[in-house]
Design an enzyme around this catalytic site. Structure first.
Site, mmCIF file in Angstrom:
data_model
loop_
_atom_site.group_PDB
_atom_site.id
_atom_site.type_symbol
_atom_site.label_atom_id
_atom_site.label_comp_id
_atom_site.label_asym_id
_atom_site.label_seq_id
_atom_site.Cartn_x
_atom_site.Cartn_y
_atom_site.Cartn_z
ATOM 1 N N ARG A 43 9.274 46.488 -3.278
ATOM 2 C CA ARG A 43 9.937 47.324 -2.266
ATOM 3 C C ARG A 43 9.031 47.605 -1.064
ATOM 4 N NH1 ARG A 43 14.728 48.671 -4.421
ATOM 5 N NH2 ARG A 43 14.886 48.758 -6.696
ATOM 6 N N HIS A 75 9.871 36.510 -9.010
ATOM 7 C CA HIS A 75 10.949 36.917 -8.105
ATOM 8 C C HIS A 75 10.335 37.540 -6.860
ATOM 9 C CE1 HIS A 75 14.703 38.536 -6.587
ATOM 10 N NE2 HIS A 75 15.368 38.148 -7.656
ATOM 11 N N TYR A 78 12.632 42.687 -2.590
ATOM 12 C CA TYR A 78 14.020 42.994 -2.249
ATOM 13 C C TYR A 78 14.261 43.144 -0.741
ATOM 14 C CZ TYR A 78 14.747 43.957 -7.227
ATOM 15 O OH TYR A 78 14.844 43.854 -8.595
ATOM 16 N N HIS A 115 17.062 35.831 -3.632
ATOM 17 C CA HIS A 115 18.456 35.942 -3.225
ATOM 18 C C HIS A 115 18.559 35.256 -1.864
ATOM 19 C CE1 HIS A 115 18.658 39.884 -5.764
ATOM 20 N NE2 HIS A 115 18.587 38.800 -6.507
ATOM 21 N N GLU A 151 19.174 32.274 -6.152
ATOM 22 C CA GLU A 151 19.986 32.959 -7.164
ATOM 23 C C GLU A 151 21.400 33.195 -6.652
ATOM 24 O OE1 GLU A 151 19.982 37.285 -9.468
ATOM 25 O OE2 GLU A 151 18.108 36.458 -8.667
ATOM 26 N N ASP A 185 22.784 33.808 -12.444
ATOM 27 C CA ASP A 185 22.865 35.133 -13.058
ATOM 28 C C ASP A 185 24.271 35.283 -13.623
ATOM 29 O OD1 ASP A 185 23.559 38.025 -13.206
ATOM 30 O OD2 ASP A 185 21.527 38.303 -12.439
ATOM 31 N N HIS A 188 26.322 38.189 -12.137
ATOM 32 C CA HIS A 188 26.734 37.859 -10.774
ATOM 33 C C HIS A 188 27.845 36.813 -10.774
ATOM 34 C CE1 HIS A 188 22.428 38.968 -9.184
ATOM 35 N NE2 HIS A 188 23.045 39.989 -9.760
ATOM 36 N N HIS A 222 19.412 34.221 -15.356
ATOM 37 C CA HIS A 222 19.364 35.650 -15.620
ATOM 38 C C HIS A 222 20.541 35.938 -16.548
ATOM 39 C CE1 HIS A 222 17.046 36.625 -11.641
ATOM 40 N NE2 HIS A 222 16.299 36.043 -12.563
ATOM 41 N N ASP A 235 27.613 44.325 -8.610
ATOM 42 C CA ASP A 235 26.384 43.848 -9.251
ATOM 43 C C ASP A 235 25.891 44.916 -10.220
ATOM 44 O OD1 ASP A 235 24.011 42.718 -9.983
ATOM 45 O OD2 ASP A 235 23.096 42.752 -7.999
ATOM 46 N N HIS A 237 24.796 45.223 -14.034
ATOM 47 C CA HIS A 237 24.441 44.575 -15.293
ATOM 48 C C HIS A 237 24.689 45.510 -16.465
ATOM 49 C CE1 HIS A 237 21.320 41.792 -13.110
ATOM 50 N NE2 HIS A 237 22.460 41.908 -12.451
ATOM 51 N N GLU A 267 17.884 40.854 -17.601
ATOM 52 C CA GLU A 267 17.746 41.962 -16.658
ATOM 53 C C GLU A 267 18.735 43.063 -17.059
ATOM 54 O OE1 GLU A 267 16.638 39.773 -12.495
ATOM 55 O OE2 GLU A 267 18.734 39.811 -13.085
#
Length: 289
Positions: A43, A75, A78, A115, A151, A185, A188, A222, A235, A237, A267
């Site tokens: 972040r 990964h 974000y 992403h 992804e 994913d 997703h 994922h 989104d 999970h 995840e």
């Protein structure tokens, strides 16, 4: 380990808190044979460069814990948006992405999961796809070896990648096809409108992926349950067996040999269940390899 499981790289997204090398102990603690990780705080835009000591320790522990680079799926952060319509902001994202690629390369790893990007409702999807591909091409020229792994997304907001066609079109514009791949994913996928629950749905969606993108580009999974159903574009999970996908889906997936030799990453929302979820998924495997 059962010979049927030796090429199933199953794990979760583990923490780098306290130092990048801690990922191996964290993975071992949940019984993982594959895992995902961030290369830095996900972040924040910037982080201190790795020291030679950190890089050396990471590589030593990777060997000590018997992990190969192809079992690990780093990964990126974000904040990165390689399709940002604003050229200055896109350049900031690209510089951060290149830094992430350099970190992956320094650690002796292979993949960088990302992403694809977002058009922010300011440009067309086609224009955004071109910007994403252009960014990847620049990154490839800046850093050797690392494979960019796109992804698929849930279809929230203005995010690209919710259609298999988006992934295909980006790949088509990437110059070095040997350094581009895809991560599916499962949450997703369902959220974006591709059903997976029944055998017929599963086969139809996997056939569509293979026809549009191609399994040759698949570099990671994922593996998540989904709180909401097909086409929700949410989104969200869920833990294995507690969402809309159903346990038959996970059994079908775990016995599908197309998902061997790539990282399969949980995840799911309750990390205290990861060890148990990994055991449950492993116990589903009945096919002989």
């Amino acid at each position: 380990m059962n010979k049927n499981l030796k090429n199933i790289y199953l794990g979760a997204h583990v923490s780098i808190q306290g130092g990048i090398s801690n990922v191996f102990e964290n993975a071992k603690s949940i019984g993982a044979t594959g895992f995902a990780m961030f290369t830095k705080n996900q972040r924040r835009w910037e982080a201190k460069p790795y020291t030679e000591k950190e890089i050396k320790e990471f590589k030593e522990k990777m060997k000590q814990y018997n992990f190969k680079p192809e079992q690990i799926l780093p990964h990126d952060g974000y904040l990165i948006n390689l399709g940002n319509p604003d050229s200055e902001k896109r350049e900031k994202s690209l510089n951060a992405f290149i830094d992430e690629m350099e970190r992956v390369n320094q650690l002796g790893l292979l993949y960088l999961n990302t992403h694809p990007g977002s058009h922010l409702k300011e440009i067309s999807e086609e224009e955004c796809i071109k910007l994403i591909a252009d960014s990847i091409n620049i990154a490839h020229k800046s850093v050797p070896n690392v494979i960019v792994v796109l992804e698929n997304t849930a279809g929230q907001g203005s995010n690209m990648g919710y259609k298999f066609e988006h992934l295909k079109e980006i790949i088509e514009l990437v110059e070095d096809k040997s350094r581009i791949g895809v991560c599916i994913d499962t949450c997703h996928t369902v959220a974006a409108g591709y059903p997976l629950t029944t055998e017929e749905e599963y086969n139809s969606t996997m056939t569509a992926f293979d026809k549009i993108v191609g399994f040759k580009y698949l570099k990671g999974i994922h593996l998540n349950d989904a709180m909401f159903g097909v086409g929700s574009k949410k989104d969200r999970h869920h833990s294995i067996g507690e969402g809309t996908l159903g346990m038959e889906f996970f059994s079908r997936f775990m016995n599908d040999k197309r998902f061997r030799n790539i990282p399969i990453i949980l995840e799911t929302i309750d990390e205290t269940k990861w060890k148990q979820e990994i055991e449950i998924l492993r116990d589903m495997v009945v096919s002989k390899d």
